[in-house]
Write an enzyme that holds these catalytic residues in place. Structure first.
Site, PDB file in Angstrom:
ATOM      1  N   SER A  98     115.441  72.306  68.075  1.00 14.43           N
ATOM      2  CA  SER A  98     114.070  71.796  68.100  1.00 14.43           C
ATOM      3  C   SER A  98     113.217  72.666  69.035  1.00 14.43           C
ATOM      4  O   SER A  98     113.127  73.869  68.832  1.00 14.43           O
ATOM      5  CB  SER A  98     114.074  70.320  68.504  1.00 14.43           C
ATOM      6  OG  SER A  98     112.859  69.690  68.175  1.00 14.43           O
ATOM      7  N   HIS A 234     116.877  64.595  62.186  1.00 12.28           N
ATOM      8  CA  HIS A 234     116.525  65.611  63.173  1.00 12.28           C
ATOM      9  C   HIS A 234     117.665  65.873  64.157  1.00 12.28           C
ATOM     10  O   HIS A 234     117.871  67.009  64.593  1.00 12.28           O
ATOM     11  CB  HIS A 234     115.268  65.184  63.930  1.00 12.28           C
ATOM     12  CG  HIS A 234     114.700  66.252  64.796  1.00 12.28           C
ATOM     13  ND1 HIS A 234     114.150  67.413  64.288  1.00 12.28           N
ATOM     14  CD2 HIS A 234     114.613  66.359  66.150  1.00 12.28           C
ATOM     15  CE1 HIS A 234     113.736  68.183  65.284  1.00 12.28           C
ATOM     16  NE2 HIS A 234     113.997  67.570  66.413  1.00 12.28           N
TER      17      HIS A 234
END
Length: 258
Positions: A98, A234
């Site tokens: 990320s 995610h």
């Protein structure tokens, strides 16, 4: 390869999660927004003896909790490039998830432009669109409830900790600072191309990311490029740690631990 230098910027910025007996490679992991070095703790048992695992210690969390968080990519990447250069000889590889993917890329780019500095031999990016493909979601100025709600929706260990009121008050300033960093960061387009392989990973159920955005990482290298999706959202890498690390090691030409 020698042990990590003590009393240097390296010891300030990295936690040794697994020290190799005779390390032939250092794998440096860059956490996500709001994340910490301990996020990669479970990887220690997945690596062979000749791989040393280092995780970046961002200011404002864990044992650096009383230090002000860094809110600008330039400052963070400059400091980490210097710290990586001080690690000494021996090959490096970077993995970033990320926000950490962008940080790892910026550090690699700085090391590539520093005369006499040996950068990583490969860059692994995860859960993040390539340069020019990440749009601001305005969470840096969101209310505490909105920010926590977004993090909980993505899941992950940091999000669960934020459900505790006492931990939320302690952790949220660093989370918000990370979002300021992410939302103020603008990658060069086209980005400086690295002369090392770039491998991109993502969760196939990540509703904030699509394959086209991940494919944009191909512009960041003049060398090999590949993409692989794993089941999950995610934070797919929490449940998919074993196959993810196995794929990473295979691309580095290193066998998994016994």
């Amino acid at each position: 390869m020698n042990a990590m230098p003590q009393g240097t910027s390296a010891s300030q910025w990295f936690r040794v999660i697994r020290g190799g007996r005779t390390p032939g490679l250092r794998l440096v992991c860059f956490p996500h927004a709001g994340g910490s070095a301990s996020f990669f703790r479970s990887w220690a048992q997945l690596l062979p003896d000749d791989v040393e695992l280092l995780a970046v210690r961002y200011p404002g969390r864990e044992d650096r909790i009383f230090e002000p968080p860094v809110e600008h990519m330039e400052e963070l990447a400059d400091s980490l490039a210097e710290a990586c250069a001080s690690l000494g000889g021996g090959p490096l590889a970077f993995f970033g998830h990320s926000m950490g993917a962008s940080v790892a890329y910026e550090v690699a780019a700085r090391m590539a432009n520093a005369p006499g500095t040996a950068g990583p031999q490969a860059l692994f990016v995860s859960g993040r669109g390539g340069p020019g493909k990440n749009q601001s979601r305005g969470l840096a100025t969101a209310t505490d409830e909105e920010l926590v709600g977004d993090l909980v929706a993505m899941s992950g260990t940091t999000a669960q900790a934020l459900l505790n009121k006492e931990l939320r008050d302690l952790l949220l300033p660093a989370v918000r600072a990370d979002y300021r960093l992410v939302e103020s960061y603008t990658a060069s387009v086209p980005p400086p191309a690295l002369d090392i392989p770039v491998y991109a990973y993502y969760g196939d159920a990540d509703d904030k990311l699509d394959e086209d955005s991940v494919l944009a990482w191909s512009s960041a290298t003049r060398s090999a490029f590949a993409v692989r999706a794993f089941p999950g959202g995610h934070f797919y890498l929490e449940e998919q740690a074993a196959p993810l690390v196995a794929d990473l090691l295979a691309r580095l030409g290193t066998s998994t631990s016994a």
